[in-house]
Design a protein around this motif. Structure first.
Motif, PDB file in Angstrom:
ATOM      1  N   MET A   1       0.830  -1.209   0.000  1.00 54.97           N
ATOM      2  CA  MET A   1       0.000   0.000   0.000  1.00 54.97           C
ATOM      3  C   MET A   1       0.866   1.262   0.000  1.00 54.97           C
ATOM      4  N   GLU A   2       1.979   1.200   0.706  1.00 52.29           N
ATOM      5  CA  GLU A   2       2.921   2.325   0.718  1.00 52.29           C
ATOM      6  C   GLU A   2       3.441   2.619  -0.689  1.00 52.29           C
ATOM      7  N   GLN A   3       3.621   1.555  -1.478  1.00 53.07           N
ATOM      8  CA  GLN A   3       4.104   1.731  -2.846  1.00 53.07           C
ATOM      9  C   GLN A   3       2.990   2.136  -3.816  1.00 53.07           C
ATOM     10  N   GLY A   4       1.750   2.118  -3.356  1.00 50.01           N
ATOM     11  CA  GLY A   4       0.632   2.468  -4.232  1.00 50.01           C
ATOM     12  C   GLY A   4       0.174   1.325  -5.108  1.00 50.01           C
ATOM     13  N   ALA A   5       0.575   0.092  -4.770  1.00 45.98           N
ATOM     14  CA  ALA A   5       0.267  -1.065  -5.606  1.00 45.98           C
ATOM     15  C   ALA A   5      -0.834  -1.934  -5.031  1.00 45.98           C
ATOM     16  N   ALA A   6      -1.484  -1.499  -3.940  1.00 41.58           N
ATOM     17  CA  ALA A   6      -2.509  -2.344  -3.313  1.00 41.58           C
ATOM     18  C   ALA A   6      -3.453  -1.485  -2.484  1.00 41.58           C
ATOM     19  N   VAL A   7      -4.632  -2.044  -2.253  1.00 38.87           N
ATOM     20  CA  VAL A   7      -5.572  -1.524  -1.255  1.00 38.87           C
ATOM     21  C   VAL A   7      -5.954  -2.696  -0.367  1.00 38.87           C
ATOM     22  N   ARG A   8      -6.344  -2.414   0.867  1.00 37.27           N
ATOM     23  CA  ARG A   8      -6.686  -3.492   1.797  1.00 37.27           C
ATOM     24  C   ARG A   8      -8.130  -3.366   2.255  1.00 37.27           C
ATOM     25  N   CYS A   9      -8.795  -4.514   2.363  1.00 33.90           N
ATOM     26  CA  CYS A   9     -10.163  -4.566   2.875  1.00 33.90           C
ATOM     27  C   CYS A   9     -10.116  -5.087   4.299  1.00 33.90           C
ATOM     28  N   ASN A  10     -10.440  -4.252   5.258  1.00 32.37           N
ATOM     29  CA  ASN A  10     -10.445  -4.678   6.654  1.00 32.37           C
ATOM     30  C   ASN A  10     -11.761  -5.313   7.064  1.00 32.37           C
ATOM     31  N   SER A  11     -12.773  -5.172   6.233  1.00 30.23           N
ATOM     32  CA  SER A  11     -14.070  -5.800   6.495  1.00 30.23           C
ATOM     33  C   SER A  11     -14.506  -6.519   5.233  1.00 30.23           C
ATOM     34  N   VAL A  12     -14.926  -7.762   5.381  1.00 32.87           N
ATOM     35  CA  VAL A  12     -15.366  -8.520   4.211  1.00 32.87           C
ATOM     36  C   VAL A  12     -16.571  -7.858   3.563  1.00 32.87           C
ATOM     37  N   ALA A  13     -17.355  -7.109   4.341  1.00 33.15           N
ATOM     38  CA  ALA A  13     -18.569  -6.486   3.815  1.00 33.15           C
ATOM     39  C   ALA A  13     -18.280  -5.370   2.819  1.00 33.15           C
ATOM     40  N   THR A  14     -17.043  -4.872   2.792  1.00 32.86           N
ATOM     41  CA  THR A  14     -16.728  -3.745   1.908  1.00 32.86           C
ATOM     42  C   THR A  14     -15.853  -4.149   0.717  1.00 32.86           C
ATOM     43  N   ILE A  15     -15.630  -5.449   0.521  1.00 30.82           N
ATOM     44  CA  ILE A  15     -14.752  -5.869  -0.574  1.00 30.82           C
ATOM     45  C   ILE A  15     -15.313  -5.429  -1.926  1.00 30.82           C
ATOM     46  N   GLY A  16     -16.594  -5.659  -2.154  1.00 34.18           N
ATOM     47  CA  GLY A  16     -17.194  -5.246  -3.418  1.00 34.18           C
ATOM     48  C   GLY A  16     -17.072  -3.752  -3.633  1.00 34.18           C
ATOM     49  N   TRP A  17     -17.360  -2.976  -2.586  1.00 34.72           N
ATOM     50  CA  TRP A  17     -17.265  -1.514  -2.693  1.00 34.72           C
ATOM     51  C   TRP A  17     -15.833  -1.083  -2.999  1.00 34.72           C
ATOM     52  N   LYS A  18     -14.846  -1.730  -2.360  1.00 36.58           N
ATOM     53  CA  LYS A  18     -13.444  -1.355  -2.537  1.00 36.58           C
ATOM     54  C   LYS A  18     -13.012  -1.616  -3.984  1.00 36.58           C
ATOM     55  N   ILE A  19     -13.393  -2.764  -4.514  1.00 36.68           N
ATOM     56  CA  ILE A  19     -13.056  -3.079  -5.902  1.00 36.68           C
ATOM     57  C   ILE A  19     -13.703  -2.062  -6.840  1.00 36.68           C
ATOM     58  N   ASP A  20     -14.956  -1.744  -6.564  1.00 39.03           N
ATOM     59  CA  ASP A  20     -15.673  -0.766  -7.382  1.00 39.03           C
ATOM     60  C   ASP A  20     -14.960   0.582  -7.380  1.00 39.03           C
ATOM     61  N   GLU A  21     -14.457   1.005  -6.211  1.00 45.76           N
ATOM     62  CA  GLU A  21     -13.756   2.279  -6.112  1.00 45.76           C
ATOM     63  C   GLU A  21     -12.509   2.296  -6.994  1.00 45.76           C
ATOM     64  N   VAL A  22     -11.780   1.181  -7.015  1.00 47.88           N
ATOM     65  CA  VAL A  22     -10.578   1.114  -7.860  1.00 47.88           C
ATOM     66  C   VAL A  22     -10.950   1.159  -9.333  1.00 47.88           C
ATOM     67  N   LEU A  23     -11.996   0.435  -9.717  1.00 47.14           N
ATOM     68  CA  LEU A  23     -12.360   0.340 -11.130  1.00 47.14           C
ATOM     69  C   LEU A  23     -13.030   1.601 -11.651  1.00 47.14           C
ATOM     70  N   ARG A  24     -13.754   2.316 -10.799  1.00 45.99           N
ATOM     71  CA  ARG A  24     -14.521   3.469 -11.279  1.00 45.99           C
ATOM     72  C   ARG A  24     -13.697   4.734 -11.420  1.00 45.99           C
ATOM     73  N   GLU A  25     -12.671   4.907 -10.573  1.00 47.77           N
ATOM     74  CA  GLU A  25     -11.896   6.146 -10.602  1.00 47.77           C
ATOM     75  C   GLU A  25     -11.018   6.178 -11.852  1.00 47.77           C
ATOM     76  N   PRO A  26     -11.171   7.179 -12.696  1.00 46.38           N
ATOM     77  CA  PRO A  26     -10.403   7.221 -13.946  1.00 46.38           C
ATOM     78  C   PRO A  26      -8.892   7.185 -13.695  1.00 46.38           C
ATOM     79  N   GLY A  27      -8.226   6.258 -14.347  1.00 47.17           N
ATOM     80  CA  GLY A  27      -6.766   6.182 -14.277  1.00 47.17           C
ATOM     81  C   GLY A  27      -6.209   5.499 -13.040  1.00 47.17           C
TER      82      GLY A  27
END
Length: 483
Positions: free
Chosen positions: A319-345
């Motif tokens: 995460m420090e290198q900008g190459a990952a995001v972490r999900c601390n709750s299983v309930a937010t995994i879908g939302w977290k993936i969506d955030e990565v895919l939706r933000e342009p670039g």
């Protein structure tokens, strides 16, 4: 008379022994990657890979192998506590415990039978064993310690080795702060298998492809991860890898059946290198080998369910290198993936960060560091180990220690490599009998049997190896250890 130190290459080439311990798949995968690097390098006559646990007793194997994952599942807080407690460098300075020594006897027998000229350890257990054998004169081979996580952990430090390969520069700086000589440490990365000869290109058009490592997450948690991806609103396709867990594969297939051809579900596959290079985003645990393979493929990660200790720290680095995001709750995994895919670039920036972080040549570089490096081992005396531990507990760098407990190095004048790390007070015995000119000493085999302290005698035996004498200079630690 001066003789050549160490065994060195035989006329038929190097005999390389790679020692691992099958606690999880990562250590053995790293060993296999080093073997592959041996096959690609000239001058190597024979290579053998040996899993220490496979030749130990069933009880020892189960307690270390299966027992660890029982603790991970049942009492993860205890795993984290144990990791933190054992992270102090040289907390345990004595010989390996009697039970481990007894279980290691088959390994020792195999080492003697193979007669290696080089030994590479991809787990700290064989690294500790080999250090003991090196100091006792049982083995006469160059030895390397190759770590398999991004964060350095104190259990990997031993009293004797020729080379240590760590995963990143911060680990090298950490060891330098402990007082270890920079000429014996290299940040090579974590060894992984060589990439496919013609790796597939990621598709420029079409939806992003997710690669979900369900087998690594395991059981109900893996099902929850896959279920969460079904709530992602952004376009995507996904490959779910369940490993050898056939029951999990059938459950995942039933779960994703309503999604049609959006999901592809696999069991065990030998095509992971291809899948990693074709995917756009990885969802899974940040094991050292998995993370290293993803980074080498330029594949960013969504981190789920990390094991406390090493995997959490691996994730912090990614995460420090900008190459990952972490999900601390299983309930937010879908939302977290969506955030990565939706933000342009954003996905493209994470892929570029992963590519910068990757070290695809780690196995080759670690092997070269050993075989092209010094013939003499580095010996760290027990007294020096006490100073290193004390400095760590006081949260200071080793060069801040002054007086009799300060660390000093002995440097081989001819080779320029550090051969010993000891306390200043230990120099008295050496200087009394080995004094040279100025800051130089001439260590002599004829003096090794004189009534020194036992630790100085062991130091002389370890440093001299096959020589009758050795000219060394004494150096204090640099004020800024990492240079």
């Amino acid at each position: 008379m001066r003789r050549t130190a160490g065994r060195g290459p035989t006329t038929g080439g190097e005999r390389v022994l790679i020692l691992s311990a099958g606690v999880g798949a990562g250590h053995n995968s790293a060993a296999a990657a080093v073997r592959q690097a041996c096959d690609a390098r000239g001058g190597i006559a024979e290579v053998q890979v040996l899993d220490l646990l496979q030749v130990s007793s069933a009880l020892y194997r189960d307690l270390l192998g299966k027992g660890y994952f029982v603790l991970v599942e049942g009492v993860p807080w205890l795993v984290e506590w144990g990791y933190d407690v054992s992270d102090q460098p040289f907390r345990r300075r004595g010989p390996i415990d009697p039970w481990t020594r007894a279980n290691a006897q088959p390994v020792v027998t195999d080492i003697k039978r193979f007669r290696p000229t080089a030994i590479i350890c991809t787990h700290f257990l064989p690294a500790q064993l080999v250090a003991s054998l090196l100091l006792r004169g049982v083995v006469d081979a160059r030895t390397a310690i190759v770590t398999t996580d991004y964060d350095f952990q104190g259990l990997w430090l031993t009293s004797a080795f020729h080379a240590m390969a760590v995963a990143r520069e911060e680990g090298r700086a950490q060891l330098a702060a402990f007082g270890l000589p920079p000429d014996r440490i290299a940040a090579t990365g974590i060894p992984i298998a060589a990439p496919p000869e013609a790796p597939p290109a990621r598709r420029a058009d079409g939806p992003p492809e997710l690669l979900i490592s369900a087998g690594a997450a395991g059981g109900d948690y893996a099902l929850a991860v896959v279920r969460q991806t079904m709530h992602v609103r952004s376009p995507f396709v996904a490959t779910v890898v369940c490993g050898r867990n056939d029951a999990l594969r059938r459950k995942v297939e039933a779960m994703v059946a309503p999604a049609g051809d959006r999901y592809r579900v696999l069991g065990y596959t030998a095509d992971m290198p291809v899948l990693l290079r074709r995917a756009d985003l990885f969802i899974g645990k940040p094991g050292g080998l998995s993370a290293s393979e993803c980074m080498a493929a330029g594949l960013p990660m969504v981190l789920v369910n990390p094991i406390p200790g090493q995997e959490v720290r691996n994730g912090d680095y990614l995460m420090e290198q900008g190459a990952a995001v972490r999900c601390n709750s299983v309930a937010t995994i879908g939302w977290k993936i969506d955030e990565v895919l939706r933000e342009p670039g954003r996905l493209q920036r994470m892929q570029a960060a992963a590519s910068r972080t990757g070290r695809p040549d780690a196995a080759r570089d670690a092997l070269a560091m050993l075989l092209d490096g010094p013939a003499r081992p580095l010996i760290v005396t027990r007294a020096a180990q006490r100073t290193i531990l004390d400095a760590s507990e006081r949260r200071i760098v080793a060069s801040d220690v002054t007086g009799p407990g300060a660390l000093v190095r002995l440097v081989d004048e001819e080779a320029g490599s550090t051969v010993a790390l000891l306390r200043a007070e230990q120099l008295d015995d050496l200087e009394a009998r080995h004094a040279g000119e100025g800051e130089h000493l001439v260590l002599r085999r004829s003096q090794a049997a004189l009534p020194f302290g036992w630790e100085v005698r062991r130091l002389l035996r370890g440093v001299l190896r096959g020589d009758d004498e050795l000219r060394v200079r004494v150096e204090a630690l640099a004020a800024t250890p990492w240079g």
